[in-house]
Design a protein around this motif. Sequence first.
Motif, mmCIF file in Angstrom:
data_model
loop_
_atom_site.group_PDB
_atom_site.id
_atom_site.type_symbol
_atom_site.label_atom_id
_atom_site.label_comp_id
_atom_site.label_asym_id
_atom_site.label_seq_id
_atom_site.Cartn_x
_atom_site.Cartn_y
_atom_site.Cartn_z
ATOM 1 N N ARG A 272 3.259 -22.803 37.964
ATOM 2 C CA ARG A 272 3.105 -23.565 36.762
ATOM 3 C C ARG A 272 3.876 -23.230 35.530
ATOM 4 N NH1 ARG A 272 -2.156 -22.422 36.421
ATOM 5 N NH2 ARG A 272 -1.624 -20.941 34.661
ATOM 6 N N GLU A 273 3.793 -22.039 35.299
ATOM 7 C CA GLU A 273 4.336 -21.550 33.884
ATOM 8 C C GLU A 273 5.892 -21.613 34.194
ATOM 9 O OE1 GLU A 273 3.088 -20.446 31.064
ATOM 10 O OE2 GLU A 273 1.531 -21.471 31.958
ATOM 11 N N CYS A 275 7.544 -24.048 35.713
ATOM 12 C CA CYS A 275 7.565 -25.409 35.525
ATOM 13 C C CYS A 275 7.606 -25.895 34.064
ATOM 14 C CB CYS A 275 6.706 -26.542 36.399
ATOM 15 S SG CYS A 275 6.908 -26.460 37.940
ATOM 16 N N ARG A 276 6.605 -25.199 33.202
ATOM 17 C CA ARG A 276 6.407 -25.491 32.000
ATOM 18 C C ARG A 276 7.680 -24.898 30.915
ATOM 19 N NH1 ARG A 276 3.134 -23.594 27.540
ATOM 20 N NH2 ARG A 276 2.852 -21.676 28.194
ATOM 21 N N HIS A 277 8.253 -23.834 31.561
ATOM 22 C CA HIS A 277 9.205 -23.264 30.657
ATOM 23 C C HIS A 277 10.820 -23.720 31.203
ATOM 24 C CE1 HIS A 277 5.885 -20.579 29.478
ATOM 25 N NE2 HIS A 277 6.731 -20.366 28.386
ATOM 26 N N ASP A 278 10.616 -24.631 32.303
ATOM 27 C CA ASP A 278 11.884 -25.112 32.675
ATOM 28 C C ASP A 278 12.702 -24.006 33.442
ATOM 29 O OD1 ASP A 278 13.695 -27.280 33.623
ATOM 30 O OD2 ASP A 278 14.979 -27.143 31.591
ATOM 31 N N GLY A 296 9.778 -28.275 37.134
ATOM 32 C CA GLY A 296 8.762 -29.383 36.492
ATOM 33 C C GLY A 296 9.319 -30.615 36.631
ATOM 34 N N THR A 297 8.355 -31.766 35.958
ATOM 35 C CA THR A 297 8.493 -32.988 35.956
ATOM 36 C C THR A 297 10.000 -33.331 35.848
ATOM 37 O OG1 THR A 297 8.033 -33.324 33.755
ATOM 38 C CG2 THR A 297 6.081 -33.519 35.456
#
Length: 546
Positions: A272-273, A275-278, A296-297
């Motif tokens: 998750r982290e 993905c959040r931080h690319d 991430g998305t």
Amino acid sequence: MSEQPIPARMLNEFTYCPRLAYLEYVQKEWADNADTAAGTRAHKRVDRPGGKPRKKDDENVEPEVIHQRSVTLSSKELGLVAKLDLVEGERCNVRPVDYKKGRKPQVPGGAWEPEKVQLCAQGLLLREAGYRCHEGILYFAGSRQRVRVRFTDNLVERTRAQLRTMREMLDVERIPDPLQDSPKCNRCSLVSICLPEETNFLRATQDSLRPLVAPKLRRHPLVVQEPGARVRLSGQRLIVEKQGETLADARLGETSELLLMGGAHCTSAVLRECCRHDIPVAHMSGTGNLYGVTRGTSHRNVEIRLAQFEAATCEERSLPVARALVGSKIANARVLLRRNGEAHARDLALMEGCAKRARKAESIEKLLGIEGHAGRIYYSNFGSMLGNGMGFDFEGRNRRPPRDRANALLSFCYALLVKEWIAAIERVGLDPYLGFYHQPRYGRPALALDLMETFRPIVADSVVVQCINNREVKRSAFREEMGGILLKPAARRSVFQAWERRMTGEITHPLFGYRCSYRRVFEVQTRLLSRYLLGEIEEYPEFRVR
């Protein structure tokens, strides 16, 4: 797109540079630099959920005094939306307060035009909401100064004109041209995405380039190949542990990618982290096969993917790209042989001829034949680049599985190269599975395989030659399994180290002349491909070493 309300912040960017506004608003590009980070910190105090208008702290202030933070207003008639940092005033007379990082500029009026236009747009929204608004305040956090901006008729008309012009840009759906030799580019956070100098140079609108290269990123990959090792999150650190023992740790903000091999795994919090931080998370088998990359998305730039899909189905658009990729691959392979091997002059001449024919190939089928012929010449001479007595005999390219040590190294480095290109392609917003030379096939990252062709010799093959000749990988660092030769963990560790040196070491760009790393080159080439697909430049530029 044109029916959506335009954010006042985008009107600021449009006034500063129309191309910047298009990149951020339409193509959804974003990159932080020191200025944007400072701006984020300046807004932290005021960006909190709004509520009912409240009084100031002084109990003697009348209830009609307005002091409201984080106010969101929109107007269908104006086609505007804005999040106001602060609204202050008395009764129906209000003014917006916009927070800016940095110090008050030493210019007439105490502010630049883009900031005035953005503030005026907020004032127009307040008028639409029924308030009287004749002025606004710009607060500069760096110098703690307030600058009063009067909403004169000229400023209001300028704001409305900019709004109309930006709306026209969105209706046309074409990215504006880059600025020419503008000082605005020097500190722009998107300069490494916009590529103004490179685009103008390739369009022959300027003769030289200013070195507006992205700043160096002090980030490094975290490779985990210990069987059974787990990566977990502790605060902002990635902890690698096995059976309760900590093997390694790394700061999240200093990690460029997480590579998990074999039985190594990570927790969902780490995914998750990342993905959040690319931060891409690559998954590889213990033998070096790439399973996939978790990100991430996906990039929200639909425009560039539509252009890619259209070009991939049009041979008139895709064949020139394929020619450039194969031609530069053959030329670079010839350079590597000339520098490091003992290839016969006749073979070097044949490869030079193959590169020239590749650039004029009439179809993908003929291009495949030319590449195959050049490949046979190249690999017949590849062994001459490997030092005598090293124990790495090479009699030709073989794979799935590789049957000798040199081919095992080549296959492993090619897998690393695919991983690098998938990450670069997804970062730009293209689809790594739809290419122009390699045909689409289930699970095949065709575009990544396309773009890596140019760099197989000068990156992957070069690392293999270096590892063998410098004795970084020894003959004993391999094992035989099911008829194939595989690398042991110690050998993979040595290859990773050599790989990072190659990817992060600076080179002189053969076309643009500035210094940058190969990892940066990968992103530049991918963005130049997007410029070709969108019609900004006439052809995809080859990357050929001298």
